[in-house]
Scaffold this motif. Sequence first.
Motif, PDB file in Angstrom:
ATOM      1  N   GLU A   1       3.029  40.836  92.342  1.00 49.84           N
ATOM      2  CA  GLU A   1       1.547  41.090  93.212  1.00 49.84           C
ATOM      3  C   GLU A   1       0.350  41.020  92.129  1.00 49.84           C
ATOM      4  O   GLU A   1      -0.687  40.402  92.559  1.00 49.84           O
ATOM      5  N   ASN A   2       0.415  41.515  90.831  1.00 52.74           N
ATOM      6  CA  ASN A   2      -0.577  41.524  89.977  1.00 52.74           C
ATOM      7  C   ASN A   2      -0.851  40.147  89.625  1.00 52.74           C
ATOM      8  O   ASN A   2      -1.804  40.028  89.258  1.00 52.74           O
ATOM      9  N   LEU A   3       0.413  39.481  89.188  1.00 55.00           N
ATOM     10  CA  LEU A   3       0.127  38.297  88.625  1.00 55.00           C
ATOM     11  C   LEU A   3      -0.407  37.116  89.842  1.00 55.00           C
ATOM     12  O   LEU A   3      -1.289  36.345  89.407  1.00 55.00           O
ATOM     13  N   SER A   4      -0.120  37.448  91.028  1.00 56.61           N
ATOM     14  CA  SER A   4      -0.696  36.541  92.175  1.00 56.61           C
ATOM     15  C   SER A   4      -2.164  36.837  92.190  1.00 56.61           C
ATOM     16  O   SER A   4      -2.724  35.806  92.514  1.00 56.61           O
ATOM     17  N   LYS A   5      -2.764  37.854  91.912  1.00 61.77           N
ATOM     18  CA  LYS A   5      -4.071  38.265  92.035  1.00 61.77           C
ATOM     19  C   LYS A   5      -5.016  37.656  90.987  1.00 61.77           C
ATOM     20  O   LYS A   5      -5.919  37.223  91.128  1.00 61.77           O
TER      21      LYS A   5
END
Length: 118
Positions: free
Chosen positions: A113-117
């Motif tokens: 999730e953090n990487l996709s943000k």
Amino acid sequence: MEKSEILEALIDYFCKGNKAQFACKLGVKPQTINTWITRNTFDIDLIYSKCERISGDWLLTGKGEMLKSNPFDLEEDSLTMRAAEPTVEYSRISPITQERLFNIIESQQRTIENLSKR
């Protein structure tokens, strides 16, 4: 749904209504459970970490299903990602190992999730 109602539902499901057993499952004193019910509150992080397959959304809001439909489901808004099918029969994995696996999966989901943000 009030937090006390959520807590009562958890106690009913996981310990057949036995508050002392539920307290033991969480690693708290039985008095703590009674205090939570009286004050209409609970330790959400503790419950989420100790109650297998519990839906985080349900725990926060009381809406939807109490349990994730599959212990390997990773909830994310309308997208449901499934981990690969386990090669070891699920019922043969110890509860401690199951909890560790769930924690690893949740950690990986947060990383994704953090990487996709970004």
